[in-house]
Design a protein around this motif. Structure first.
Motif, PDB file in Angstrom:
ATOM      1  N   ILE A   1       0.766  -1.079  -0.029  1.00 33.84           N
ATOM      2  CA  ILE A   1       0.081   0.022   0.005  1.00 33.84           C
ATOM      3  C   ILE A   1       0.941   1.128  -0.036  1.00 33.84           C
ATOM      4  O   ILE A   1       0.711   2.242  -0.681  1.00 33.84           O
ATOM      5  CB  ILE A   1      -0.862   0.023   1.396  1.00 33.84           C
ATOM      6  N   TRP A   2       2.041   1.111   0.825  1.00 30.82           N
ATOM      7  CA  TRP A   2       2.894   2.367   0.902  1.00 30.82           C
ATOM      8  C   TRP A   2       3.428   2.645  -0.520  1.00 30.82           C
ATOM      9  O   TRP A   2       3.437   3.740  -0.973  1.00 30.82           O
ATOM     10  CB  TRP A   2       4.096   2.141   1.888  1.00 30.82           C
ATOM     11  N   ASN A   3       4.138   1.442  -1.165  1.00 33.63           N
ATOM     12  CA  ASN A   3       4.385   1.539  -2.390  1.00 33.63           C
ATOM     13  C   ASN A   3       3.617   2.234  -3.504  1.00 33.63           C
ATOM     14  O   ASN A   3       4.183   2.931  -4.607  1.00 33.63           O
ATOM     15  CB  ASN A   3       5.015   0.397  -3.067  1.00 33.63           C
ATOM     16  N   ALA A   4       2.364   2.013  -3.432  1.00 31.84           N
ATOM     17  CA  ALA A   4       1.224   2.435  -4.240  1.00 31.84           C
ATOM     18  C   ALA A   4       1.020   3.958  -4.093  1.00 31.84           C
ATOM     19  O   ALA A   4       0.309   4.596  -4.878  1.00 31.84           O
ATOM     20  CB  ALA A   4      -0.041   1.533  -4.393  1.00 31.84           C
ATOM     21  N   THR A   5       1.101   4.411  -2.702  1.00 33.40           N
ATOM     22  CA  THR A   5       0.664   5.495  -2.329  1.00 33.40           C
ATOM     23  C   THR A   5       1.767   6.607  -1.845  1.00 33.40           C
ATOM     24  O   THR A   5       1.427   7.839  -1.774  1.00 33.40           O
ATOM     25  CB  THR A   5      -0.588   5.383  -1.116  1.00 33.40           C
TER      26      THR A   5
END
Length: 458
Positions: A452-456
């Motif tokens: 999720i962090w990588n995506a946001t």
């Protein structure tokens, strides 16, 4: 009304003095067929016989089907709740498992307590419940006459439960239904029942009411007309009950140390932890179920049956356990389960040391009989106390043997085995598996949050 007759003869009251109970039996002949009615007291027997003889002297016709005077059947068109439950149990008995039969009886027994027309003047609650258990089990299984100590209670119940038409009376029907639902939501002592218990009993009663609609006793199901808040039930496994491999090995080592019985049960509990077998599946385990058991590497079970414990009252054979198809599977369907190398070593040692019992059973008691719940539960609790630290022992960690199965399934999922494969080995559907074990899948939260962090991230 059925066939009637005026051919009635009476015999003397027969008294039997047993070691505990004396029975006085009224006997009479109607159209060549003998009828019997047992009583605990001679006075009650004489009174019943006198009523029969008075009807015969007055020239009343007797029913060939019931053996009673026709005048006693004026209310026979009114179907009472108790009479209805007897027909329902008979209709369900052949097609229900022993545990399901017991569940039906428990629900109907509680419901009947809420549907009595008289609160006083009848037998005490314990006697009523004993009579109902007999009516819902031994009467169907053996087609036997009731024991003398229950006969009076059964006769009282025949005339002192509400009629089925009462459920359809405006106002009264809703009150009866609410009273029924309230009763199944409480224990015999009046305490709040477990949510799973209340919901299970409601399902049984709902099925009974649907049967009443089918046979024309009711025009609609009264349970569907009343709003009832369904108790919330725990549908997922509590992660706190799941042991890890180090705790499992400590526990199995402690089982080995439990006197002469412990060594017989190490592999027994090992089958639950390493292969996710249910207790009733381990009890039924036989030599032919071991498809392969190599010295090294993985082996395989091929399960065919299980022997759940229901109680002798509810089985067709009269035994405590009855062999049945695997849970959630049709007759003849099998299930393959891998044998962990560590479990394989336990099984080889067990068979070498203790051999097999009748019908090639792998696990038998010290005296050669069936492995009983009482025997393995005693060893389970003693080994748990021996293996666990004080803090572990006071926690919810593995408080029942079934938690060993939960630990195995959780281990498979956390090891990355696909859900369909785990479901196949454990004998679940994939949907049930993921719903029940959702909280026991560890180690994936960090990876998910990183994605999720990588995506946001900015």
């Amino acid at each position: 009304m059925g066939k009637i007759t005026y051919s009635v003869r009476f015999w003397a009251i027969k008294t039997y003095k047993g070691s505990r109970v004396t029975t006085h039996t009224v006997r009479w002949i109607v159209e060549g067929h003998e009828w019997k009615e047992p009583f605990r007291t001679l006075a009650h027997a004489e009174s019943f016989r006198a009523q029969l003889m008075s009807a015969a002297r007055q020239g009343e016709a007797f029913s060939v089907a019931t053996g009673r005077p026709i005048s006693w059947q004026r209310e026979e068109t009114v179907l009472t709740w108790f009479t209805f439950t007897l027909s329902y149990v008979e209709a369900k008995w052949r097609y229900a498992s022993p545990n399901h039969r017991r569940g039906i009886a428990e629900a109907l027994t509680d419901a009947t307590e809420a549907l009595l027309t008289k609160e006083n003047g009848g037998p005490d609650t314990d006697t009523q419940r004993a009579a109902l258990r007999w009516a819902y089990s031994e009467r169907v299984r053996k087609a036997a006459q009731p024991p003398a100590e229950l006969a009076t209670a059964l006769r009282w119940l025949e005339t002192n439960t509400v009629s089925m038409t009462a459920f359809e009376e405006p106002g009264k029907g809703a009150l009866l239904t609410r009273g029924l639902l309230d009763r199944i939501s409480r224990t015999k002592d009046g305490k709040t029942a477990a949510a799973n218990t209340a919901n299970r009993k409601r399902m049984s009663l709902n099925n009974a009411m649907e049967y009443a609609v089918e046979i024309g006793a009711l025009s609609s199901n009264p349970l569907k007309a009343v709003k009832w808040t369904k108790p919330r039930t725990l549908t997922t496994i509590d992660p706190r009950v799941v042991i890890n491999i180090e705790q499992a090995r400590r526990f199995l080592a402690a089982v080995q140390r439990q006197g002469t019985r412990g060594p017989r049960m190490k592999a027994f509990f090992g089958c639950m932890y390493f292969a996710a077998l249910r207790p009733e599946e381990v009890v039924d385990l036989r030599q032919e179920h071991l498809v392969s058991l190599p010295e090294n590497g993985w082996g395989e079970f091929r399960l065919t049956h299980a022997e759940p414990r229901a109680g002798s009252r509810w089985t067709d054979s009269g035994k405590v356990r009855e062999r049945r198809a695997l849970k959630h599977r049709a007759d003849g369907e099998t299930r393959a389960v891998p044998i962990h190398p560590e479990l394989g070593a336990m099984l080889r040692k067990h068979i070498q040391e203790f051999g097999t019992g009748p019908d090639n059973r792998i696990f038998i008691g010290p005296r050669g009989g069936l492995m009983t719940d009482r025997a393995y539960l005693k060893v389970f609790h003693e080994a748990r106390a021996d293996a666990f630290t004080h803090a572990e022992a006071r926690s919810p960690l593995m408080v029942v043997p079934y938690d060993l199965r939960h630990a195995c399934v959780s281990t498979w999922l956390n090891a990355g085995v696909s859900a369909p494969q785990v479901a196949e080995w454990a004998g679940h559907s994939v949907n049930v598996l993921l719903r029940v074990y959702a909280k026991c899948i560890h180690g994936q939260q960090s990876e998910a949050m990183q994605r999720i962090w990588n995506a946001t991230k900015p």
